[in-house]
Design a protein around this motif. Structure first.
Motif, PDB file in Angstrom:
ATOM      1  N   LEU A  76       0.851  -1.199   0.000  1.00 55.99           N
ATOM      2  CA  LEU A  76       0.000   0.000   0.000  1.00 55.99           C
ATOM      3  C   LEU A  76       0.879   1.238   0.000  1.00 55.99           C
ATOM      4  N   ILE A  77       0.284   2.342  -0.428  1.00 54.66           N
ATOM      5  CA  ILE A  77       0.946   3.648  -0.403  1.00 54.66           C
ATOM      6  C   ILE A  77      -0.004   4.659   0.233  1.00 54.66           C
ATOM      7  N   ILE A  78       0.543   5.475   1.139  1.00 54.17           N
ATOM      8  CA  ILE A  78      -0.180   6.627   1.669  1.00 54.17           C
ATOM      9  C   ILE A  78       0.429   7.835   0.973  1.00 54.17           C
ATOM     10  N   GLN A  79      -0.209   8.268  -0.116  1.00 52.86           N
ATOM     11  CA  GLN A  79       0.412   9.255  -0.990  1.00 52.86           C
ATOM     12  C   GLN A  79       0.674  10.587  -0.283  1.00 52.86           C
ATOM     13  N   ASP A  80      -0.247  11.038   0.558  1.00 52.89           N
ATOM     14  CA  ASP A  80      -0.064  12.331   1.221  1.00 52.89           C
ATOM     15  C   ASP A  80       1.160  12.344   2.126  1.00 52.89           C
ATOM     16  N   LEU A  81       1.520  11.180   2.658  1.00 56.97           N
ATOM     17  CA  LEU A  81       2.686  11.085   3.540  1.00 56.97           C
ATOM     18  C   LEU A  81       3.946  10.650   2.795  1.00 56.97           C
ATOM     19  N   LYS A  82       3.800  10.277   1.501  1.00 55.54           N
ATOM     20  CA  LYS A  82       4.920   9.747   0.725  1.00 55.54           C
ATOM     21  C   LYS A  82       5.513   8.509   1.403  1.00 55.54           C
ATOM     22  N   VAL A  83       4.611   7.640   1.905  1.00 49.38           N
ATOM     23  CA  VAL A  83       5.007   6.451   2.650  1.00 49.38           C
ATOM     24  C   VAL A  83       4.407   5.208   1.991  1.00 49.38           C
ATOM     25  N   GLY A  84       5.202   4.154   1.891  1.00 47.34           N
ATOM     26  CA  GLY A  84       4.717   2.887   1.396  1.00 47.34           C
ATOM     27  C   GLY A  84       4.979   1.775   2.393  1.00 47.34           C
ATOM     28  N   VAL A  85       4.141   0.742   2.342  1.00 45.26           N
ATOM     29  CA  VAL A  85       4.342  -0.472   3.139  1.00 45.26           C
ATOM     30  C   VAL A  85       4.160  -1.641   2.182  1.00 45.26           C
ATOM     31  N   ARG A 359       1.480   7.257  12.184  1.00 42.51           N
ATOM     32  CA  ARG A 359       0.746   8.380  12.769  1.00 42.51           C
ATOM     33  C   ARG A 359       1.687   9.507  13.193  1.00 42.51           C
ATOM     34  N   GLN A 360       2.887   9.145  13.609  1.00 43.33           N
ATOM     35  CA  GLN A 360       3.883  10.170  13.926  1.00 43.33           C
ATOM     36  C   GLN A 360       4.240  10.975  12.683  1.00 43.33           C
ATOM     37  N   LEU A 361       4.426  10.271  11.567  1.00 42.19           N
ATOM     38  CA  LEU A 361       4.739  10.947  10.314  1.00 42.19           C
ATOM     39  C   LEU A 361       3.593  11.862   9.894  1.00 42.19           C
ATOM     40  N   ALA A 362       2.364  11.402  10.114  1.00 42.69           N
ATOM     41  CA  ALA A 362       1.204  12.234   9.781  1.00 42.69           C
ATOM     42  C   ALA A 362       1.167  13.483  10.652  1.00 42.69           C
ATOM     43  N   ALA A 363       1.514  13.318  11.923  1.00 44.07           N
ATOM     44  CA  ALA A 363       1.499  14.464  12.850  1.00 44.07           C
ATOM     45  C   ALA A 363       2.576  15.482  12.491  1.00 44.07           C
ATOM     46  N   LEU A 364       3.687  15.023  11.927  1.00 44.43           N
ATOM     47  CA  LEU A 364       4.783  15.911  11.562  1.00 44.43           C
ATOM     48  C   LEU A 364       4.563  16.599  10.214  1.00 44.43           C
ATOM     49  N   ARG A 365       3.565  16.097   9.467  1.00 52.86           N
ATOM     50  CA  ARG A 365       3.294  16.664   8.140  1.00 52.86           C
ATOM     51  C   ARG A 365       2.862  18.124   8.282  1.00 52.86           C
ATOM     52  N   PRO A 366       3.452  19.020   7.531  1.00 51.58           N
ATOM     53  CA  PRO A 366       3.076  20.438   7.640  1.00 51.58           C
ATOM     54  C   PRO A 366       1.592  20.635   7.408  1.00 51.58           C
TER      55      PRO A 366
END
Length: 369
Positions: A76-85, A359-366
């Motif tokens: 999966l990819i969370i595009q807004d976070l630029k993160v994949g698993v 969730r930490q990455l999401a919280a750090l997202r501007p």
């Protein structure tokens, strides 16, 4: 607000063997979590939980399905976070992505292989060999089907008006792009919208095209220029700086079956079997390459030969799907052995840690103004 999901494949069982598009599909990500571990160690379960929780948190996700078990996820990819698993065992090509931090999560630590008897370990080795044989047989049948498909195409290619086909391409490039250009490099992303699976052909065309304002359904026979037209449009889009999602054929990945132009809110796709759809909205359009490019009477002139080709092609495709079904059943036996010695409490702990990081990455997202 609950986030949305788009569904894809980036791994295919094809006439050219196992084919992977993860290197392109995951381009541009900043962080990729790779799940290592045995079949049955909880990777697909963990991926589904991450997907569900991410959408519950309001994030949208790209979901990549397994062609062996299409109800399960490979990545999966969370595009807004630029993160994949991704499942590290089935998502080949991720090591080659530049600019992405790779973080490995070992689900093997949840599996106590010491609990497997020596006899069971030997059995697993034998089953693994059976699995490879089933895959090889499937690929051999798909390759035979492709050779028959080439015969099918050859009949129509020999009766194509190439001047007309070229004019269709020129006209469509002009109609879609005109003199427009984008002052940027195009992002070109290669994907599959479908795959050959043990249940037959599976595709996600309806959900991928539903949000778009315009859809062009390409009709025509094999060899009537559908893939060539799509390749021409993809090249023109890239040259003009338009982003494009390039969807390869899940049977023959050297061919194209669909393009999506996000900036134009447009999809154009091969709408013939095994992914045949029909217009359902006022804005939908049909482009019939048989009518536009083919000399009249080909179907009638070669009716007997075409019937034989279709029958032989169908037989080989059915054989290939049967081999994939056998591979699925064999794979399930392997999974069952490892599931029997997996500590799913440990899998839950690894899942919680990973979800916490996301969730930490999401919280750090501007904050978006």
């Amino acid at each position: 607000m609950v986030g949305s999901a788009r569904h894809f494949f980036a791994r295919g069982n094809t006439a050219r063997g196992a084919h992977y598009l993860y290197g392109s599909a995951f381009q541009g990500l900043q962080k990729i979590f790779l799940l290592d571990g045995y079949a049955g160690s909880g990777k697909s379960i963990l991926l589904q939980k991450i997907a569900d929780e991410t959408m519950s948190d309001g994030q949208s996700v790209d979901l990549f399905h397994s062609p062996l078990n299409p109800g399960e996820l490979d990545a999966l990819i969370i595009q807004d976070l630029k993160v994949g698993v991704a499942d590290g065992r089935t998502s080949e090509g991720l090591d080659s992505i530049t600019g992405a931090e790779l973080v490995r999560i070992d689900l093997g630590q949840a599996v106590d292989t010491a609990k497997l008897s020596e006899e069971t370990k030997r059995e697993v080795e034998l089953i693994q060999a059976e699995l490879q044989k089933a895959y090889a047989s499937a690929y051999s049948s798909f390759a035979a089907a492709l050779r028959i498909h080439d015969e099918w195409e050859a009949i129509y290619i020999s009766h194509m008006d190439f001047h007309k086909a070229d004019q269709v391409g020129q006209d469509l490039v002009a109609a879609l792009f005109g003199e427009q250009t984008r002052d940027k490099s195009a992002t070109v992303r290669h994907l599959f919208f479908g795959a050959a699976t043990p249940e037959g052909a599976v595709d996600h065309i309806p959900t991928l095209t539903a949000p778009l304002e315009r859809r062009i359904f390409i009709k025509g026979r094999p060899g009537s220029g559908k893939s060539t037209l799509l390749k021409r449009l993809a090249k023109a889009a890239e040259e003009k700086g338009f982003d494009v999602e390039v969807y390869h054929c899940g049977f023959d990945p050297s061919s194209l079956d669909m393009l999506i132009f996000p900036e134009l809110s447009l999809a154009i796709f091969d709408s013939t079997a095994p992914h045949e759809y029909f217009p359902s909205r006022a804005s939908d359009e049909v482009l019939d390459m048989y009518d536009r490019t083919m000399q009249p009477g080909v179907d009638e002139q070669y009716a007997g030969e075409l019937t034989s080709i279709r029958q032989r092609y169908s037989q080989k495709m059915q054989e290939a799907v049967a081999h994939l079904k056998a591979a699925q059943q064999i794979h399930s036996r392997i999974k069952a052995h490892y599931m029997s010695v997996t500590d799913f409490d440990e899998v839950d702990r690894l899942h919680s840690d990973l979800q916490g990081e996301i969730r930490q990455l999401a919280a750090l997202r501007p904050a978006i103004e």
